[in-house]
Motif scaffolding. Structure first.
Motif, PDB file in Angstrom:
ATOM      1  N   UNK A  97      38.949 -15.836 -38.740  1.00  0.00           N
ATOM      2  CA  UNK A  97      38.915 -15.134 -37.465  1.00  0.00           C
ATOM      3  C   UNK A  97      38.426 -16.072 -36.364  1.00  0.00           C
ATOM      4  N   UNK A  98      38.829 -15.805 -35.138  1.00  0.00           N
ATOM      5  CA  UNK A  98      38.345 -16.577 -33.988  1.00  0.00           C
ATOM      6  C   UNK A  98      37.113 -15.904 -33.409  1.00  0.00           C
ATOM      7  N   UNK A 126      46.277 -18.384 -37.249  1.00  0.00           N
ATOM      8  CA  UNK A 126      47.225 -17.467 -37.844  1.00  0.00           C
ATOM      9  C   UNK A 126      47.085 -16.092 -37.212  1.00  0.00           C
ATOM     10  N   UNK A 127      47.674 -15.091 -37.845  1.00  0.00           N
ATOM     11  CA  UNK A 127      47.622 -13.735 -37.310  1.00  0.00           C
ATOM     12  C   UNK A 127      46.189 -13.239 -37.190  1.00  0.00           C
ATOM     13  N   UNK A 128      45.401 -13.411 -38.246  1.00  0.00           N
ATOM     14  CA  UNK A 128      44.019 -12.934 -38.251  1.00  0.00           C
ATOM     15  C   UNK A 128      43.173 -13.657 -37.219  1.00  0.00           C
ATOM     16  N   UNK A 188      50.401  -0.875 -37.483  1.00  0.00           N
ATOM     17  CA  UNK A 188      49.090  -1.525 -37.451  1.00  0.00           C
ATOM     18  C   UNK A 188      49.164  -3.035 -37.602  1.00  0.00           C
ATOM     19  N   UNK A 189      48.842  -3.563 -38.756  1.00  0.00           N
ATOM     20  CA  UNK A 189      48.469  -4.957 -38.871  1.00  0.00           C
ATOM     21  C   UNK A 189      49.516  -5.947 -38.358  1.00  0.00           C
ATOM     22  N   UNK A 190      50.795  -5.734 -38.633  1.00  0.00           N
ATOM     23  CA  UNK A 190      51.803  -6.710 -38.246  1.00  0.00           C
ATOM     24  C   UNK A 190      52.912  -6.049 -37.426  1.00  0.00           C
ATOM     25  N   UNK A 191      52.597  -5.508 -36.256  1.00  0.00           N
ATOM     26  CA  UNK A 191      53.589  -4.737 -35.504  1.00  0.00           C
ATOM     27  C   UNK A 191      54.743  -5.559 -34.963  1.00  0.00           C
ATOM     28  N   UNK A 192      54.481  -6.780 -34.540  1.00  0.00           N
ATOM     29  CA  UNK A 192      55.563  -7.570 -33.948  1.00  0.00           C
ATOM     30  C   UNK A 192      55.454  -9.037 -34.312  1.00  0.00           C
ATOM     31  N   UNK A 193      54.718  -9.327 -35.376  1.00  0.00           N
ATOM     32  CA  UNK A 193      54.549 -10.716 -35.777  1.00  0.00           C
ATOM     33  C   UNK A 193      55.893 -11.353 -36.068  1.00  0.00           C
ATOM     34  N   UNK A 194      56.772 -10.606 -36.723  1.00  0.00           N
ATOM     35  CA  UNK A 194      58.073 -11.159 -37.084  1.00  0.00           C
ATOM     36  C   UNK A 194      59.232 -10.264 -36.677  1.00  0.00           C
ATOM     37  N   UNK A 195      58.966  -9.208 -35.934  1.00  0.00           N
ATOM     38  CA  UNK A 195      60.030  -8.382 -35.350  1.00  0.00           C
ATOM     39  C   UNK A 195      61.031  -7.890 -36.393  1.00  0.00           C
ATOM     40  N   UNK A 196      60.515  -7.585 -37.605  1.00  0.00           N
ATOM     41  CA  UNK A 196      61.375  -7.051 -38.653  1.00  0.00           C
ATOM     42  C   UNK A 196      62.102  -8.082 -39.487  1.00  0.00           C
ATOM     43  N   UNK A 197      61.934  -9.357 -39.192  1.00  0.00           N
ATOM     44  CA  UNK A 197      62.627 -10.406 -39.954  1.00  0.00           C
ATOM     45  C   UNK A 197      61.914 -10.629 -41.282  1.00  0.00           C
ATOM     46  N   UNK A 198      62.653 -10.565 -42.362  1.00  0.00           N
ATOM     47  CA  UNK A 198      62.090 -10.735 -43.705  1.00  0.00           C
ATOM     48  C   UNK A 198      63.008 -11.671 -44.486  1.00  0.00           C
ATOM     49  N   UNK A 199      62.578 -12.898 -44.682  1.00  0.00           N
ATOM     50  CA  UNK A 199      63.397 -13.867 -45.407  1.00  0.00           C
ATOM     51  C   UNK A 199      63.459 -13.520 -46.887  1.00  0.00           C
ATOM     52  N   UNK A 200      64.638 -13.622 -47.477  1.00  0.00           N
ATOM     53  CA  UNK A 200      64.734 -13.360 -48.910  1.00  0.00           C
ATOM     54  C   UNK A 200      64.449 -14.631 -49.702  1.00  0.00           C
TER      55      UNK A 200
END
Length: 344
Positions: A21-22, A56-58, A168-180
């Motif tokens: 955390x920052x 990072x995100x946190x 909550x935690x990851x609302x727009x971190x990746x905008x729904x993109x999920x690499x397979x």
């Protein structure tokens, strides 16, 4: 392992990585508190984590300037050196929406003393982020920096207390993109892409990737510790977990128990960690409150405002704070009973 690709020249070490955390000064502008950060980095290293992840995100990376990110890496490296760990792994977030920005962040991180770079896929225009765009993005960044790159794989995670209108935690971190796993397997062939952090929580990706690649070829980590044992059982080599900000010794102990073959004890501790970690899934503010309440005093940091999120975001209210203590407090005695990591 079925792949015949060469081992990476700089594999990322296995273990528990804390996405730190920052911490901010209690002023109107909330400048980054580098003195407090030094104390907290030192506390985590003494607590037995195997690496630190910054920006990072946190860490509220989207709220940090490029200069703040760079300075935090310098401070973390200094803390590690002062504890006799000059080679301690430091992973810096290098995620930008453009290839140029990510390369610049990677160069800054390398200059400041980072060991690896953690990189999200581009996502601002999600429909334009095709597989070819994503693969090209990672290859271009990895080609252009000497900093070894770790893929950051994220999809939206709904928490226990969230509804669909309150992501909550990851609302727009990746905008729904999920690499397979096929896309990540393709990227694994790049000599400067060394592994993946799977915050998506997909155990199938773990087993598919570890069937193909050894740790030295392409390392696979869970993105939280509530499924650390499933990841390790599937061939993964560790995790990046926000709850390490709160209970670093507990997560390090969980990892150690599994590696020692003490599966019964590991499973028991895994359940306790998972119950506490659900508070971290509620967002940055609960994670930071938990760190302030349980870890702050041990790190020599007693001003709660140091742990507040950066504005415009708000700290936990009274009700949420009480809930965080309730779901985490069962680990407090476990943490306090565990020794510091041995000095090197």
């Amino acid at each position: 392992m079925t792949s015949t690709i060469a081992s990476k020249s700089t594999p990322i070490p296995p273990g528990i990585y804390c996405p730190v955390i920052s911490l901010y000064k209690p002023t109107a502008r909330q400048e980054v508190d580098y003195d407090a950060s030094y104390k907290f980095f030192s506390h985590l290293i003494r607590g037995g984590v195997d690496g630190l992840v910054l920006a990072g995100t946190t860490a509220e990376a989207v709220l940090l300037s490029a200069e703040e990110r760079k300075e935090l890496v310098k401070v973390a490296r200094r803390a590690a050196i002062d504890l006799g760990r000059p080679q301690f792994p430091i992973v810096a977030g290098i995620s930008g929406q453009s290839t140029n920005e990510s390369i610049k962040l990677a160069d800054d991180a390398l200059e400041a003393g980072a060991s690896f770079g953690l990189l999200l896929p581009p996502s601002y225009w999600a429909k334009a982020a095709t597989k070819d765009v994503i693969v090209g993005f990672y290859r271009d960044v990895a080609d252009s920096t000497r900093l070894p790159v770790v893929i950051y794989s994220v999809r939206h995670l709904e928490s226990n207390n969230c509804n669909k209108s309150n992501l909550c935690q990851f609302p727009a971190v990746c905008n729904g993109i999920d690499m397979n796993s096929d896309t990540m397997s393709e990227l694994a062939h790049h000599p400067n892409i060394v592994g993946v952090k799977l915050t998506c929580g997909n155990a199938g990706k773990v087993t598919r990737l570890t069937e193909e690649y050894s740790h030295e070829q392409f390392a696979v980590y869970a993105g939280s510790s509530d499924w650390l044992i499933p990841c390790l059982a599937g061939g993964g080599v560790g995790c990046v977990t926000g709850i390490a900000n709160v209970f670093p010794k507990c997560v390090a102990q969980l990892y150690a128990l599994w590696n020692q073959g003490k599966t019964k004890e590991a499973r028991e501790l895994q359940g306790l960690v998972a119950q506490a970690e659900k508070a971290c899934k509620e967002g940055i503010a609960p994670t930071k409150f938990g760190a302030a309440h349980f870890a702050g005093p041990a790190a020599g940091l007693t001003d709660a405002k140091t742990f507040w999120p950066r504005k415009p975001y708000a700290p936990c209210g009274e009700e949420k704070s009480a809930w965080v203590v309730q779901v985490m407090q069962h680990l407090e005695n476990v943490e306090q009973a565990l020794p510091d990591a041995p000095s090197v």
